[in-house]
Design an enzyme around this catalytic site. Structure first.
Site, PDB file in Angstrom:
ATOM      1  N   LYS A  13      16.094  38.341  34.049  1.00 26.50           N
ATOM      2  CA  LYS A  13      16.945  39.755  33.881  1.00 26.50           C
ATOM      3  C   LYS A  13      16.397  40.970  34.882  1.00 26.50           C
ATOM      4  O   LYS A  13      17.198  41.294  35.474  1.00 26.50           O
ATOM      5  CB  LYS A  13      17.176  40.123  32.603  1.00 26.50           C
ATOM      6  N   ARG A  88      19.428  44.493  22.144  1.00 22.46           N
ATOM      7  CA  ARG A  88      18.914  42.957  21.593  1.00 22.46           C
ATOM      8  C   ARG A  88      19.078  42.868  20.149  1.00 22.46           C
ATOM      9  O   ARG A  88      18.810  41.784  19.922  1.00 22.46           O
ATOM     10  CB  ARG A  88      17.497  43.427  21.735  1.00 22.46           C
ATOM     11  N   ARG A 123       4.642  33.997  35.008  1.00 22.56           N
ATOM     12  CA  ARG A 123       4.991  35.583  35.538  1.00 22.56           C
ATOM     13  C   ARG A 123       3.983  36.211  35.599  1.00 22.56           C
ATOM     14  O   ARG A 123       2.893  36.400  35.315  1.00 22.56           O
ATOM     15  CB  ARG A 123       5.869  36.239  34.441  1.00 22.56           C
ATOM     16  N   ARG A 156       1.201  39.851  31.874  1.00 24.21           N
ATOM     17  CA  ARG A 156       1.628  40.625  30.727  1.00 24.21           C
ATOM     18  C   ARG A 156       0.964  40.051  29.333  1.00 24.21           C
ATOM     19  O   ARG A 156       0.751  38.896  29.244  1.00 24.21           O
ATOM     20  CB  ARG A 156       2.978  40.601  30.452  1.00 24.21           C
ATOM     21  N   ARG A 167       8.443  35.372  20.578  1.00 19.39           N
ATOM     22  CA  ARG A 167       9.624  36.065  21.208  1.00 19.39           C
ATOM     23  C   ARG A 167      10.792  35.520  21.304  1.00 19.39           C
ATOM     24  O   ARG A 167      11.980  35.569  21.144  1.00 19.39           O
ATOM     25  CB  ARG A 167       9.080  36.744  22.750  1.00 19.39           C
TER      26      ARG A 167
HETATM   27  P1  ADP Z   1      13.286  38.674  32.300  1.00 23.24           P
HETATM   28  O1  ADP Z   1      13.346  40.203  32.620  1.00 23.24           O
HETATM   29  O2  ADP Z   1      14.685  38.089  31.642  1.00 23.24           O
HETATM   30  O3  ADP Z   1      12.240  38.648  30.928  1.00 23.24           O
HETATM   31  P2  ADP Z   1      11.988  38.081  34.689  1.00 23.24           P
HETATM   32  O4  ADP Z   1      12.945  38.646  35.615  1.00 23.24           O
HETATM   33  O5  ADP Z   1      10.807  38.881  34.552  1.00 23.24           O
HETATM   34  O6  ADP Z   1      12.749  37.763  33.162  1.00 23.24           O
HETATM   35  O7  ADP Z   1      11.420  36.613  35.090  1.00 23.24           O
HETATM   36  C1  ADP Z   1      10.687  35.834  34.305  1.00 23.24           C
HETATM   37  C2  ADP Z   1       9.841  34.921  35.407  1.00 23.24           C
HETATM   38  O8  ADP Z   1      10.717  34.044  35.787  1.00 23.24           O
HETATM   39  C3  ADP Z   1       9.179  36.052  36.489  1.00 23.24           C
HETATM   40  O9  ADP Z   1       7.911  35.250  36.769  1.00 23.24           O
HETATM   41  C4  ADP Z   1      10.147  35.433  37.704  1.00 23.24           C
HETATM   42  O10 ADP Z   1       9.567  35.782  39.045  1.00 23.24           O
HETATM   43  C5  ADP Z   1      10.533  34.173  37.495  1.00 23.24           C
HETATM   44  N1  ADP Z   1      12.102  34.011  37.784  1.00 23.24           N
HETATM   45  C6  ADP Z   1      12.987  35.004  37.753  1.00 23.24           C
HETATM   46  N2  ADP Z   1      14.267  34.468  38.410  1.00 23.24           N
HETATM   47  C7  ADP Z   1      13.779  32.935  38.479  1.00 23.24           C
HETATM   48  C8  ADP Z   1      14.613  31.787  39.158  1.00 23.24           C
HETATM   49  N3  ADP Z   1      15.768  31.727  39.091  1.00 23.24           N
HETATM   50  N4  ADP Z   1      14.038  30.791  39.132  1.00 23.24           N
HETATM   51  C9  ADP Z   1      12.646  30.645  38.668  1.00 23.24           C
HETATM   52  N5  ADP Z   1      11.875  31.585  38.301  1.00 23.24           N
HETATM   53  C10 ADP Z   1      12.261  32.689  38.232  1.00 23.24           C
HETATM   54  P1  AMP Z   2      10.985  42.872  27.994  1.00 16.72           P
HETATM   55  O1  AMP Z   2      10.252  43.460  29.088  1.00 16.72           O
HETATM   56  O2  AMP Z   2      12.501  43.020  28.188  1.00 16.72           O
HETATM   57  O3  AMP Z   2      10.531  41.426  27.763  1.00 16.72           O
HETATM   58  O4  AMP Z   2      10.532  43.574  26.609  1.00 16.72           O
HETATM   59  C1  AMP Z   2       9.202  43.556  26.416  1.00 16.72           C
HETATM   60  C2  AMP Z   2       9.019  44.147  24.506  1.00 16.72           C
HETATM   61  O5  AMP Z   2       9.296  45.620  24.711  1.00 16.72           O
HETATM   62  C3  AMP Z   2       9.870  43.143  24.027  1.00 16.72           C
HETATM   63  O6  AMP Z   2       9.076  41.844  23.559  1.00 16.72           O
HETATM   64  C4  AMP Z   2       9.893  44.172  22.570  1.00 16.72           C
HETATM   65  O7  AMP Z   2       8.673  44.307  21.741  1.00 16.72           O
HETATM   66  C5  AMP Z   2      10.110  45.543  23.504  1.00 16.72           C
HETATM   67  N1  AMP Z   2      11.586  45.728  23.717  1.00 16.72           N
HETATM   68  C6  AMP Z   2      12.192  45.928  24.746  1.00 16.72           C
HETATM   69  N2  AMP Z   2      13.314  46.158  24.624  1.00 16.72           N
HETATM   70  C7  AMP Z   2      13.866  46.242  23.204  1.00 16.72           C
HETATM   71  C8  AMP Z   2      15.094  46.404  22.493  1.00 16.72           C
HETATM   72  N3  AMP Z   2      16.072  46.755  23.027  1.00 16.72           N
HETATM   73  N4  AMP Z   2      14.718  46.488  21.223  1.00 16.72           N
HETATM   74  C9  AMP Z   2      13.660  46.206  20.718  1.00 16.72           C
HETATM   75  N5  AMP Z   2      12.388  45.987  21.352  1.00 16.72           N
HETATM   76  C10 AMP Z   2      12.653  45.872  22.666  1.00 16.72           C
END
Ligand code: ADP
Ligand code: AMP
Length: 327
Positions: A13, A88, A123, A156, A167
């Protein structure tokens, strides 16, 4: 354009959100990034959120709803926004709906758990900007260094194996029910956001192409009309609805959404869009000021529509007129 990206943690995302927000020139609102900034700055919000985040649990609804509601009233959200990581829970989705916040598109990025674990473990992030990399799939140019600033990347806290599992299970329990909620809403209310999902497996580029296709209605047969394909399209389709759009135009996106919905009702009608910035010669030829209009071009019926026709009912009545002309 107001968009929500849904999907499990690690679905991509954040990666896609950046590309899409830049493409449309809209504000990017990542609740995860906002919370991490608050934790790093040691604010009251950060102190409240820290333990939940480290343990992989969701921050309480009242806290997150308040910060999102405030954020979307900021001036940079006037041209549109993209929400990454919100809503969420059902309570968060209901709060958004109750506040009558207009959302044009909700897109769920589908990725199964086996890919997720690998994505989250690999990541790496640049904490100052929120830029996201992956050791294998989206590596930085220099190992562990941000491409733009050269500063170090970090893993992270919540991307460790145990927290990842937690998660994911919270996601299945609390966020997956949103998919039914949005499906039902979109099927029962013509003003509901357009809700769809895309396959999130594939390269970052492939996934963003799928996303853009959905946002521009192309995946549903919405044609991008240029001066090269215009004649062929008119010749091929007995009834064509053409709308004028621009990337920066919010009402245009709402009009595309209306057309995408109507396309399901009218399978014999082809819908297409002319981008006013990219196709100035077509715009000149068909004089945007004189639309909406029903025209007969080369014995084909063409409807030109603009943002005065946001309501499906208005476009429906034009279609009725066009069908009688065709007959
Ligand atoms: P989210 O915001 O949904 O938690 P991220 O955008 O941070 O996900 O992506 C999670 C991990 O997967 C990151 O390390 C990112 O670089 C990698 N990633 C994102 N899109 C793809 C893809 N299409 N294929 C493989 N890895 C990806
Ligand atoms: P993310 O970067 O989206 O993976 O979010 C990291 C962490 O932030 C999550 O695991 C939650 O602890 C918190 N968080 C982010 N967005 C929300 C939400 N909409 N509701 C509750 N917790 C959130």
């Amino acid at each position: 354009m107001r968009i929500i990206l849904l999907g499990p943690p690690g679905a991509g995302k954040g990666t896609q959100a950046r590309l899409i927000a830049e493409h449309y020139g809209i504000a990017l609102i990542s609740t995860g990034d906002m919370l991490r900034d608050a934790v790093n700055a040691g604010t009251a919000l950060g102190k409240k959120a820290n333990a939940y985040m480290t343990e992989g649990r969701l921050v309480p609804d009242n806290v997150i709803i308040e910060i999102v509601m405030e954020r979307i009233t900021a001036p940079d959200c006037k041209t549109g926004f993209l929400l990454d990581g919100f809503p969420r829970t059902l309570a968060q989705a209901q709060a958004l709906r109750k506040a009558s916040i207009v959302i044009d598109y909700i897109i769920n990025i589908r990725v199964d758990d086996t890919h997720i674990v690998e994505r989250m473990e690999g990541r790496r992030v640049h904490p100052q900007s929120g830029r996201v990399y992956h050791l294998k799939y989206n590596p930085p140019a220099n190992l562990n260094k941000d491409d733009i600033t050269g500063e170090p990347l970090i893993q992270r806290e919540d991307d460790k194996q145990e927290t990842i599992k937690k998660r994911l299970s919270i996601h299945h329990e609390q966020t997956t029910p949103l998919l039914n909620y949005f499906t039902e809403w979109s099927e029962t209310d013509s003003d509901a956001p357009y809700f769809s999902d895309i396959d999130g497996v594939g390269s970052v580029k492939e996934v963003s192409q799928r996303l853009l296709s959905t946002l521009e209605g192309r995946s549903l047969g919405f044609e991008t009309i240029t001066d090269t394909n215009f004649d062929t399209l008119v010749e091929m389709h007995p009834l064509l609805v053409i709308i004028f759009t621009a990337k920066w135009c919010n009402p245009c996106h709402a009009l595309i959404k209306t057309c995408v919905k109507l396309a399901k009702e009218y399978p014999d009608v082809v819908f297409g869009a002319i981008d006013v910035d990219e196709q100035p010669s077509l715009v000149e030829e068909f004089d945007v000021q004189s639309v909406p209009a029903v025209m007969v071009l080369r014995e084909r019926v063409v409807i030109f529509a603009e943002t005065g026709l946001l309501l499906p009912s208005a476009l429906r009545s034009l279609l009725k007129r066009a069908k009688s002309l065709k007959a």
